[in-house]
Design a protein around this motif. Structure first.
Motif, short mmCIF file in Angstrom:
data_model
loop_
_atom_site.label_atom_id
_atom_site.label_comp_id
_atom_site.label_asym_id
_atom_site.label_seq_id
_atom_site.Cartn_x
_atom_site.Cartn_y
_atom_site.Cartn_z
N ILE A 42 17.28 44.20 11.23
CA ILE A 42 17.08 43.42 12.46
C ILE A 42 15.59 43.11 12.63
N PHE A 78 21.52 39.10 11.08
CA PHE A 78 21.65 40.33 11.87
C PHE A 78 20.72 40.31 13.08
N HIS A 79 19.50 39.83 12.90
CA HIS A 79 18.56 39.76 14.03
C HIS A 79 19.09 38.84 15.13
N THR A 81 22.14 37.82 15.67
CA THR A 81 23.35 38.40 16.25
C THR A 81 22.99 39.48 17.26
N TYR A 82 22.08 40.35 16.88
CA TYR A 82 21.66 41.44 17.77
C TYR A 82 20.93 40.90 18.99
N ARG A 83 20.09 39.91 18.79
CA ARG A 83 19.32 39.34 19.91
C ARG A 83 20.24 38.71 20.95
N GLY A 86 23.70 41.93 21.06
CA GLY A 86 23.51 43.38 20.97
C GLY A 86 24.32 44.04 19.87
N ALA A 87 24.50 45.34 20.05
CA ALA A 87 25.21 46.14 19.04
C ALA A 87 26.67 45.69 18.92
N ILE A 90 26.86 42.91 16.44
CA ILE A 90 26.78 43.39 15.05
C ILE A 90 28.14 43.95 14.63
#
Length: 187
Positions: A42, A78-79, A81-83, A86-87, A90
């Protein structure tokens, strides 16, 4: 009527049932997990978006460690998606990859079995049961999908002799190099 014939009768013409089985097996197989590499990925994705491609490792204790960002597209995915989610995002991305891999395996086994849905579903279920041991939020989830698509296209080429099935191979190779270059030699 044998076991395989019974399964075949139950699933005849029902892609929705196959989808439901694969989707719910994905949900059952996964539970909230912490994969330490995901946090590094991330941050690498964030660094690529904010600063471009690094030629040195910006996130290590080793000053000036030179390295190639061999999974930059995966890290960016992944970054982002997380931004944005969140978790849980992911987690859902990992399940989506699992479902796509499952459908790719199903398509491959249907082709290899001559369209026999019962055999295809059975082999796919066994395959995805083993696959649950390896599906984590890491670049390999994209590699598994690419490898399965590669095998499917090669099998289509072998059965039909049409070179058109090979046209996507260079594109898949390029995608794999940027998603998870460490596995590119397997391609």
């Amino acid at each position: 009527m044998g076991f395989i014939e019974n399964i075949h009768e139950k699933f005849r013409g029902s892609r929705v049932k196959v989808f439901i089985i694969i989707f719910f097996s994905a949900l059952i197989a996964f539970f909230p997990f912490v994969e330490a590499d995901i946090f590094w990925l991330i941050k690498v994705g964030e660094h690529v978006i904010n600063c471009g491609f690094p030629s040195f490792e910006p996130l290590t204790m080793h000053t000036g460690l030179h390295y190639p960002v061999q999974q930059w597209i995966s890290a960016v995915i992944f970054h982002l998606t997380y931004r944005f989610s969140g978790a849980s995002g992911i987690f859902l991305l990992t399940i989506l990859a699992y479902v796509l891999i499952s459908f790719a395996i199903l398509s491959l086994t249907r082709h290899l079995s001559g369209g026999n849905l019962a055999v295809s579903v059975s082999i796919t279920m066994v395959s995805i049961a083993f696959l649950t041991l390896f599906i984590t939020p890491r670049p390999q989830i994209f590699s598994y999908l690419i490898f399965t698509l590669q095998i499917f296209m090669l099998e289509k080429y072998l059965s039909t002799g049409r070179t058109g099935h090979l046209l996507l191979m260079p594109l898949l190779s390029l995608i794999l190099i940027n998603m998870h270059a460490a596995l590119w030699p397997f391609f």
